[in-house]
Write a protein that holds these residues in place. Structure first.
Motif, PDB file in Angstrom:
ATOM      1  N   ILE A 122      67.157 -55.971  33.411  1.00 51.03           N
ATOM      2  CA  ILE A 122      67.028 -56.660  34.691  1.00 51.03           C
ATOM      3  C   ILE A 122      67.429 -55.697  35.797  1.00 51.03           C
ATOM      4  O   ILE A 122      68.574 -55.218  35.840  1.00 51.03           O
ATOM      5  CB  ILE A 122      67.902 -57.925  34.745  1.00 51.03           C
ATOM      6  N   VAL A 123      66.481 -55.379  36.665  1.00 56.49           N
ATOM      7  CA  VAL A 123      66.717 -54.473  37.786  1.00 56.49           C
ATOM      8  C   VAL A 123      66.841 -55.295  39.062  1.00 56.49           C
ATOM      9  O   VAL A 123      65.957 -56.095  39.389  1.00 56.49           O
ATOM     10  CB  VAL A 123      65.570 -53.448  37.933  1.00 56.49           C
ATOM     11  N   VAL A 124      67.934 -55.114  39.790  1.00 57.04           N
ATOM     12  CA  VAL A 124      68.139 -55.797  41.072  1.00 57.04           C
ATOM     13  C   VAL A 124      68.067 -54.747  42.180  1.00 57.04           C
ATOM     14  O   VAL A 124      69.000 -53.960  42.372  1.00 57.04           O
ATOM     15  CB  VAL A 124      69.499 -56.527  41.115  1.00 57.04           C
ATOM     16  N   HIS A 133      56.031 -55.372  31.989  1.00 54.95           N
ATOM     17  CA  HIS A 133      56.618 -55.281  30.654  1.00 54.95           C
ATOM     18  C   HIS A 133      57.320 -56.598  30.318  1.00 54.95           C
ATOM     19  O   HIS A 133      58.064 -57.145  31.146  1.00 54.95           O
ATOM     20  CB  HIS A 133      57.621 -54.124  30.582  1.00 54.95           C
ATOM     21  N   PRO A 134      57.093 -57.151  29.128  1.00 53.93           N
ATOM     22  CA  PRO A 134      57.654 -58.469  28.800  1.00 53.93           C
ATOM     23  C   PRO A 134      59.174 -58.509  28.757  1.00 53.93           C
ATOM     24  O   PRO A 134      59.768 -59.594  28.873  1.00 53.93           O
ATOM     25  CB  PRO A 134      57.059 -58.768  27.417  1.00 53.93           C
ATOM     26  N   ASP A 135      59.825 -57.353  28.613  1.00 52.77           N
ATOM     27  CA  ASP A 135      61.287 -57.328  28.550  1.00 52.77           C
ATOM     28  C   ASP A 135      61.921 -56.813  29.836  1.00 52.77           C
ATOM     29  O   ASP A 135      63.110 -56.490  29.861  1.00 52.77           O
ATOM     30  CB  ASP A 135      61.749 -56.468  27.369  1.00 52.77           C
ATOM     31  N   LEU A 136      61.121 -56.721  30.892  1.00 50.34           N
ATOM     32  CA  LEU A 136      61.625 -56.255  32.188  1.00 50.34           C
ATOM     33  C   LEU A 136      61.555 -57.383  33.204  1.00 50.34           C
ATOM     34  O   LEU A 136      60.515 -58.030  33.349  1.00 50.34           O
ATOM     35  CB  LEU A 136      60.802 -55.069  32.699  1.00 50.34           C
ATOM     36  N   ASN A 137      62.653 -57.625  33.896  1.00 45.25           N
ATOM     37  CA  ASN A 137      62.680 -58.571  35.011  1.00 45.25           C
ATOM     38  C   ASN A 137      63.190 -57.835  36.243  1.00 45.25           C
ATOM     39  O   ASN A 137      64.158 -57.074  36.156  1.00 45.25           O
ATOM     40  CB  ASN A 137      63.587 -59.765  34.708  1.00 45.25           C
ATOM     41  N   VAL A 138      62.540 -58.056  37.366  1.00 37.47           N
ATOM     42  CA  VAL A 138      62.894 -57.364  38.601  1.00 37.47           C
ATOM     43  C   VAL A 138      63.235 -58.392  39.668  1.00 37.47           C
ATOM     44  O   VAL A 138      62.461 -59.326  39.919  1.00 37.47           O
ATOM     45  CB  VAL A 138      61.737 -56.466  39.095  1.00 37.47           C
ATOM     46  N   LEU A 139      64.385 -58.210  40.299  1.00 36.77           N
ATOM     47  CA  LEU A 139      64.807 -59.082  41.390  1.00 36.77           C
ATOM     48  C   LEU A 139      64.820 -58.263  42.670  1.00 36.77           C
ATOM     49  O   LEU A 139      65.581 -57.312  42.806  1.00 36.77           O
ATOM     50  CB  LEU A 139      66.192 -59.669  41.122  1.00 36.77           C
ATOM     51  N   THR A 140      63.934 -58.616  43.581  1.00 38.56           N
ATOM     52  CA  THR A 140      63.880 -57.951  44.874  1.00 38.56           C
ATOM     53  C   THR A 140      63.630 -59.021  45.914  1.00 38.56           C
ATOM     54  O   THR A 140      63.537 -60.210  45.592  1.00 38.56           O
ATOM     55  CB  THR A 140      62.784 -56.871  44.898  1.00 38.56           C
ATOM     56  N   THR A 141      63.524 -58.654  47.161  1.00 36.51           N
ATOM     57  CA  THR A 141      63.290 -59.644  48.195  1.00 36.51           C
ATOM     58  C   THR A 141      62.429 -59.057  49.291  1.00 36.51           C
ATOM     59  O   THR A 141      62.529 -57.869  49.607  1.00 36.51           O
ATOM     60  CB  THR A 141      64.609 -60.161  48.798  1.00 36.51           C
ATOM     61  N   THR A 142      61.567 -59.897  49.850  1.00 38.23           N
ATOM     62  CA  THR A 142      60.792 -59.505  51.025  1.00 38.23           C
ATOM     63  C   THR A 142      61.494 -59.973  52.299  1.00 38.23           C
ATOM     64  O   THR A 142      61.022 -59.701  53.395  1.00 38.23           O
ATOM     65  CB  THR A 142      59.378 -60.119  50.975  1.00 38.23           C
ATOM     66  N   ALA A 148      64.970 -47.824  32.875  1.00 38.76           N
ATOM     67  CA  ALA A 148      64.413 -49.018  32.226  1.00 38.76           C
ATOM     68  C   ALA A 148      63.316 -48.633  31.244  1.00 38.76           C
ATOM     69  O   ALA A 148      63.243 -49.165  30.126  1.00 38.76           O
ATOM     70  CB  ALA A 148      63.876 -49.982  33.278  1.00 38.76           C
ATOM     71  N   THR A 149      62.467 -47.687  31.627  1.00 37.70           N
ATOM     72  CA  THR A 149      61.388 -47.240  30.732  1.00 37.70           C
ATOM     73  C   THR A 149      61.959 -46.643  29.458  1.00 37.70           C
ATOM     74  O   THR A 149      61.491 -46.923  28.349  1.00 37.70           O
ATOM     75  CB  THR A 149      60.498 -46.201  31.440  1.00 37.70           C
ATOM     76  N   ALA A 150      62.989 -45.796  29.616  1.00 34.74           N
ATOM     77  CA  ALA A 150      63.594 -45.171  28.439  1.00 34.74           C
ATOM     78  C   ALA A 150      64.236 -46.209  27.518  1.00 34.74           C
ATOM     79  O   ALA A 150      64.183 -46.079  26.293  1.00 34.74           O
ATOM     80  CB  ALA A 150      64.642 -44.143  28.885  1.00 34.74           C
TER      81      ALA A 150
END
Length: 396
Positions: free
Chosen positions: A111-113, A74-83, A50-52
């Protein structure tokens, strides 16, 4: 600053992602699935990629993009995770909506899931169309233990990158270099963690975590009968709870402080009634994370116990393989001489069954009790009905 430096044992995958980030012909696609066993670095590799992709000028990334991705700001990064135990459909729906936003500053919206295997079938189906035909400048990166954890329809719409288990030496070298840990301690932590990078780092830098692991293994070796199995199960739950609390306690406090600061509430000040619902939501999320952390802690204990009996069966079969728990070699050799390989495999089956039961929402204490009773019975059968803990008797 090189974004790939903290990754170890994955040179082929790194080369593939570097090529994709550099826009080499045929290398780039817009839907990825990174698979690999726990601790292989799935998430770390996803965020390095994602950084690259988000860096403005070079596939190696730049310091500003690296720091923003690291902080998940980062404004163009979205992360989907769960607790929690599963990823909610509403959260996926929100990510799908965001996937159609144009990038703000970079070349792509990424978008990282994480833990994509925690999506239910219904939730996964909701994601299908987006993975098949994502917007031109949107990249989806899913992470899961294996392809088998994902629906066939998901697998058919992504490019899969399989990670391997790094060697003990590779993990030890990374910890020694990155955290300044003594070489012997780094090797021991990497071996005990069975090359799980995150757990190895924790064992190398946290004496309490090492002590809890040692107590877990010794408890299993010292079980004498059914009553001991019941008490041992209760103690294992306590150990897992303490381990989970140690992981989440500081994070909970930091999250609460950050939330209050974002709401404009000074430390120690009374929270206005209008803002209490937001803090209540945070507390609910933290409770769900605590539940998951307890289950993860119990699973780590069961993995450690599997390593113990794996060592025993390796000794019984004369394989010559290096022991994971080398420091317990004397006790393990005593146990291997007085039990059979069949009984040891029965113990390992009981541990695997306990993992499956806990994964199916069986109460952890009950699953652990059943497991340890199985350990007692298998051990007794393997010793011709003798119930004394042989590891201790042999040493005496």
């Amino acid at each position: 600053m090189a974004i790939w430096d903290d990754l170890t044992g994955q040179s082929e995958a790194i080369a593939l992602f570097q090529s994709a980030a550099a826009d080499h012909p045929g290398a780039m696609t817009h839907s990825w699935l990174i698979t690999g066993p726990p601790g292989s670095g799935r998430s770390n590799l996803a965020f390095a990629f994602a950084t690259a992709l988000l860096a403005p000028g070079t596939p190696q990334g730049d310091e500003a993009a690296y720091r923003q991705v690291e902080a998940r700001t980062h404004p163009d990064l979205n992360v989907l995770t769960t607790t929690g135990v599963i990823i909610k459909r509403d959260d996926v729906r929100q990510m799908v909506q965001r996937s159609h936003y144009s990038p703000s500053v970079g070349r792509y919206r990424v978008i990282v899931v994480e833990d994509a295997d925690r999506m239910t079938e219904q939730t996964s189906n909701f994601l299908l169309k987006e993975l098949e035909e994502p917007p031109e400048r949107t990249v989806w990166i899913l992470c899961a233990p294996s392809e088998a954890d994902m629906l066939p329809t998901i697998r058919s719409r992504v490019r899969t990158v399989r990670l391997r288990v790094p060697s003990v030496a590779e993990v030890a070298g990374l910890i020694e270099r990155r955290d300044g840990v003594d070489a012997a301690l780094a090797e021991r932590a990497a071996r005990h963690a069975q090359s799980h990078v995150g757990m190895a780092r924790r064992l190398a830098t946290n004496a309490e975590a090492r002590e809890r692991r040692q107590e877990t293994l010794q408890l299993a070796l010292d079980i004498r009968g059914v009553s001991g199995a019941v008490m041992g199960a209760a103690r294992l739950v306590e150990i897992a709870g303490a381990d989970g609390k140690a992981i989440t306690e500081q994070l909970d406090a930091e999250e609460r402080e950050s939330t209050l600061r974002s709401l404009g509430v000074e430390p120690g000040a009374t929270l206005p009634p209008a803002l209490r619902s937001q803090l209540r939501q945070l507390e609910e999320d933290q409770k769900r994370r605590a539940t998951r952390s307890l289950r993860d802690g119990i699973d780590r204990i069961l993995v450690d116990l599997l390593s113990l009996y794996r060592d025993v069966v390796m000794l019984q079969l004369g394989s010559g393989s290096e022991l994971v728990n080398l420091e317990l070699a004397e006790q393990l050799e005593a146990l291997s001489r007085h039990t059979s390989a069949a009984s040891t495999l029965a113990v390992m089956d009981a541990i695997a069954t306990a993992r499956a039961r806990i994964g199916s929402n069986v109460a952890p204490a009950l699953a652990l009790e059943a497991m340890l009773v199985g350990v007692v019975r298998a051990g007794s059968a393997g010793r011709g009905g003798v119930s004394q803990p042989l590891a201790r008797r042999e040493i005496a």
